[in-house]
Design an enzyme around this catalytic site. Structure first.
Site, PDB file in Angstrom:
ATOM      1  N   THR A  70       0.285  -8.392   3.936  1.00  0.00           N
ATOM      2  CA  THR A  70       0.709  -7.139   4.582  1.00  0.00           C
ATOM      3  C   THR A  70       2.018  -6.732   3.925  1.00  0.00           C
ATOM      4  OG1 THR A  70      -0.240  -7.838   6.675  1.00  0.00           O
ATOM      5  CG2 THR A  70       1.368  -6.050   6.763  1.00  0.00           C
ATOM      6  N   LEU A 112       0.694 -13.349   0.323  1.00  0.00           N
ATOM      7  CA  LEU A 112       2.119 -13.659   0.209  1.00  0.00           C
ATOM      8  C   LEU A 112       2.919 -12.982   1.321  1.00  0.00           C
ATOM      9  CD1 LEU A 112       2.107 -13.207  -3.642  1.00  0.00           C
ATOM     10  CD2 LEU A 112       2.570 -15.359  -2.445  1.00  0.00           C
ATOM     11  N   PRO A 113       4.188 -13.421   1.533  1.00  0.00           N
ATOM     12  CA  PRO A 113       4.951 -12.884   2.671  1.00  0.00           C
ATOM     13  C   PRO A 113       5.229 -11.377   2.637  1.00  0.00           C
ATOM     14  CG  PRO A 113       5.943 -14.929   1.869  1.00  0.00           C
ATOM     15  CD  PRO A 113       4.880 -14.538   0.884  1.00  0.00           C
ATOM     16  N   LYS A 122      -3.498  -0.499   8.081  1.00  0.00           N
ATOM     17  CA  LYS A 122      -2.981  -1.692   8.778  1.00  0.00           C
ATOM     18  C   LYS A 122      -1.721  -1.345   9.585  1.00  0.00           C
ATOM     19  CE  LYS A 122      -1.558  -6.045   9.370  1.00  0.00           C
ATOM     20  NZ  LYS A 122      -2.168  -7.154  10.031  1.00  0.00           N
ATOM     21  N   LYS A 177       7.886  -7.259  11.830  1.00  0.00           N
ATOM     22  CA  LYS A 177       7.727  -6.967  10.392  1.00  0.00           C
ATOM     23  C   LYS A 177       6.845  -5.729  10.202  1.00  0.00           C
ATOM     24  CE  LYS A 177       5.213  -8.429   6.327  1.00  0.00           C
ATOM     25  NZ  LYS A 177       4.393  -9.394   5.619  1.00  0.00           N
TER      26      LYS A 177
HETATM   27  P1  NAD Z   1       3.144 -17.994   5.269  1.00  0.00           P
HETATM   28  O1  NAD Z   1       4.602 -17.887   5.101  1.00  0.00           O
HETATM   29  O2  NAD Z   1       2.566 -19.064   6.137  1.00  0.00           O
HETATM   30  O3  NAD Z   1       2.443 -18.117   3.815  1.00  0.00           O
HETATM   31  C1  NAD Z   1       2.905 -17.488   2.661  1.00  0.00           C
HETATM   32  C2  NAD Z   1       2.811 -18.498   1.524  1.00  0.00           C
HETATM   33  O4  NAD Z   1       3.193 -17.863   0.305  1.00  0.00           O
HETATM   34  C3  NAD Z   1       3.734 -19.715   1.709  1.00  0.00           C
HETATM   35  O5  NAD Z   1       2.963 -20.908   1.666  1.00  0.00           O
HETATM   36  C4  NAD Z   1       4.711 -19.605   0.532  1.00  0.00           C
HETATM   37  O6  NAD Z   1       5.111 -20.861   0.020  1.00  0.00           O
HETATM   38  C5  NAD Z   1       3.886 -18.826  -0.477  1.00  0.00           C
HETATM   39  N1  NAD Z   1       4.670 -18.148  -1.503  1.00  0.00           N
HETATM   40  C6  NAD Z   1       5.758 -17.340  -1.335  1.00  0.00           C
HETATM   41  N2  NAD Z   1       6.163 -16.884  -2.538  1.00  0.00           N
HETATM   42  C7  NAD Z   1       5.326 -17.402  -3.462  1.00  0.00           C
HETATM   43  C8  NAD Z   1       5.250 -17.301  -4.875  1.00  0.00           C
HETATM   44  N3  NAD Z   1       6.115 -16.560  -5.591  1.00  0.00           N
HETATM   45  N4  NAD Z   1       4.257 -17.987  -5.507  1.00  0.00           N
HETATM   46  C9  NAD Z   1       3.386 -18.735  -4.798  1.00  0.00           C
HETATM   47  N5  NAD Z   1       3.412 -18.874  -3.468  1.00  0.00           N
HETATM   48  C10 NAD Z   1       4.375 -18.211  -2.803  1.00  0.00           C
HETATM   49  O7  NAD Z   1       2.653 -16.545   5.780  1.00  0.00           O
HETATM   50  P2  NAD Z   1       1.253 -16.177   6.474  1.00  0.00           P
HETATM   51  O8  NAD Z   1       1.405 -16.246   7.953  1.00  0.00           O
HETATM   52  O9  NAD Z   1       0.152 -16.920   5.793  1.00  0.00           O
HETATM   53  O10 NAD Z   1       1.180 -14.628   6.108  1.00  0.00           O
HETATM   54  C11 NAD Z   1       0.815 -14.170   4.804  1.00  0.00           C
HETATM   55  C12 NAD Z   1       0.656 -12.661   4.847  1.00  0.00           C
HETATM   56  O11 NAD Z   1      -0.348 -12.328   5.817  1.00  0.00           O
HETATM   57  C13 NAD Z   1       1.922 -11.916   5.287  1.00  0.00           C
HETATM   58  O12 NAD Z   1       2.028 -10.746   4.500  1.00  0.00           O
HETATM   59  C14 NAD Z   1       1.673 -11.608   6.756  1.00  0.00           C
HETATM   60  O13 NAD Z   1       2.369 -10.466   7.199  1.00  0.00           O
HETATM   61  C15 NAD Z   1       0.162 -11.395   6.749  1.00  0.00           C
HETATM   62  N6  NAD Z   1      -0.494 -11.619   8.052  1.00  0.00           N
HETATM   63  C16 NAD Z   1      -0.208 -12.731   8.795  1.00  0.00           C
HETATM   64  C17 NAD Z   1      -0.845 -12.939  10.013  1.00  0.00           C
HETATM   65  C18 NAD Z   1      -0.563 -14.157  10.856  1.00  0.00           C
HETATM   66  O14 NAD Z   1      -1.009 -14.190  12.015  1.00  0.00           O
HETATM   67  N7  NAD Z   1       0.112 -15.168  10.332  1.00  0.00           N
HETATM   68  C19 NAD Z   1      -1.796 -12.015  10.472  1.00  0.00           C
HETATM   69  C20 NAD Z   1      -2.101 -10.900   9.672  1.00  0.00           C
HETATM   70  C21 NAD Z   1      -1.438 -10.711   8.453  1.00  0.00           C
END
Ligand code: NAD
Length: 294
Positions: free
Chosen positions: A95, A66-67, A170, A245
């Site tokens: 994260t 999740l975000p 991390k 972030k």
């Molecule tokens: P994203 O926004 O693409 O995905 C998050 C998903 O969570 C979305 O599809 C959203 O609809 C869903 N969501 C939000 N609230 C919700 C709820 N209450 N119930 C169900 N679903 C819900 O984000 P991402 O890029 O996939 O990143 C996810 C996590 O991974 C973050 O914490 C980010 O910091 C971490 N991260 C991302 C990357 C990257 O390169 N994108 C790399 C390492 C870590």
């Protein structure tokens, strides 16, 4: 019989991670607030749940991606804890801030569940390719149970200590990455102004004491070093907004334990400037353009 995993949060990262669980023989029940994310998970072979409660009911394990901390806390406290069967294992791969990670794990344990925080290193390509690195916080018993599930989505799974230590590892790592990228960008920018060819500076510094991952695996100068986002107009890769972030999470954690992180704070301010210039979605090595005054 294969384990059933409830997967909540199938966005950029979670979508690929769930697909790798399916490829490794796990049954996946997907829930996301986004219809697009759910449709993609279904196409990869997951079954669609109408709510987090439906996904979690009867599942052997719950994975969340999740975000931010507020989403993780509200999903676990509001939905997962009440619906999960006894003995279900929880893995939060998002994260988030260390304090929330520790609070949610303590709350899970108080209800008799085992839980790990397992944030990842690696971006969307690594999530799709099953080559993430997981840094895991939690008890030895929870780590042992999490290991096969995380191994199905990654190339390395490392136990960092008790609950929250995955998040601590991390943000310390990403704070170091943010600072070394800024330093690498300013060194290349100054080298050029002093009349040094970037390739020549790379050839020297990459085998000298200034060498770092930011230089030799992810060089911010196009055409220098191995292929990286700088060769693709700073598209793809690790977004400025995500680096910002992580740097904000790092300053928050540093303040909570009175750690001095002047380089991390400087990197945060510079990435904030870059984001304010409308570059939040570009790769974080685009820092070099700002330092060059572009
Ligand atoms: P994203 O926004 O693409 O995905 C998050 C998903 O969570 C979305 O599809 C959203 O609809 C869903 N969501 C939000 N609230 C919700 C709820 N209450 N119930 C169900 N679903 C819900 O984000 P991402 O890029 O996939 O990143 C996810 C996590 O991974 C973050 O914490 C980010 O910091 C971490 N991260 C991302 C990357 C990257 O390169 N994108 C790399 C390492 C870590």
């Amino acid at each position: 019989m294969s384990l059933t995993i409830a997967f909540i949060g199938l966005g950029n990262m979670g979508g690929g991670m769930a697909a790798n669980l399916l490829k490794n023989g796990y049954a996946v029940r997907a829930f996301d607030l986004s219809e697009d994310a759910l449709a993609r998970a279904e196409a990869a072979g997951a079954s669609r749940a109408a709510s987090a409660v439906e996904a979690v009911t009867g599942a052997d394990a719950v994975v969340t991606m999740l975000p931010a901390g507020k989403h993780v806390e509200s999903v676990y406290a509001g939905e997962v804890f009440g619906a999960a069967k006894a003995g279900a294992l929880f893995l939060d791969c998002s994260t988030i801030d260390v304090a929330t990670a520790r609070r949610v794990i303590e709350a899970a344990e108080a209800k008799g569940f085992e839980m790990v925080d397992a944030p990842v290193s690696g971006g969307i390509g690594a999530a799709n390719g099953g080559t993430l690195t997981f840094m895991v916080g939690g008890s030895d018993a929870a780590f042992a149970r999490a290991m096969p599930i995380l191994s199905a989505m990654g190339k390395a799974v490392i136990h960092a200590g008790g609950g929250g230590n995955g998040q601590a590892a991390k943000i310390c790592n990403n704070m170091l990455l943010g600072a070394t990228m800024v330093a690498t960008c300013e060194a290349f920018s100054m080298a050029q102004k002093l009349g040094l060819d970037p390739q020549t500076f790379y050839d020297i510094s990459s085998v000298s004491s200034g060498q770092s991952w930011s230089m030799t695996s992810y060089c911010p100068v196009p055409g220098v070093g191995p292929q990286s986002p700088s060769d693709n107009d700073y598209q793809g890769g690790f977004a400025v907004g995500l680096m910002l972030k992580d740097l904000k999470l790092a300053s928050e954690a540093a303040a909570s334990v009175s750690a001095s992180v002047p380089m991390g704070n400087a990197a945060e301010a510079l990435y904030q400037l870059l984001a304010n210039q409308g570059k939040a979605t570009r790769d974080f090595s685009i820092m070099i353009e700002m330092l060059e005054g572009k």
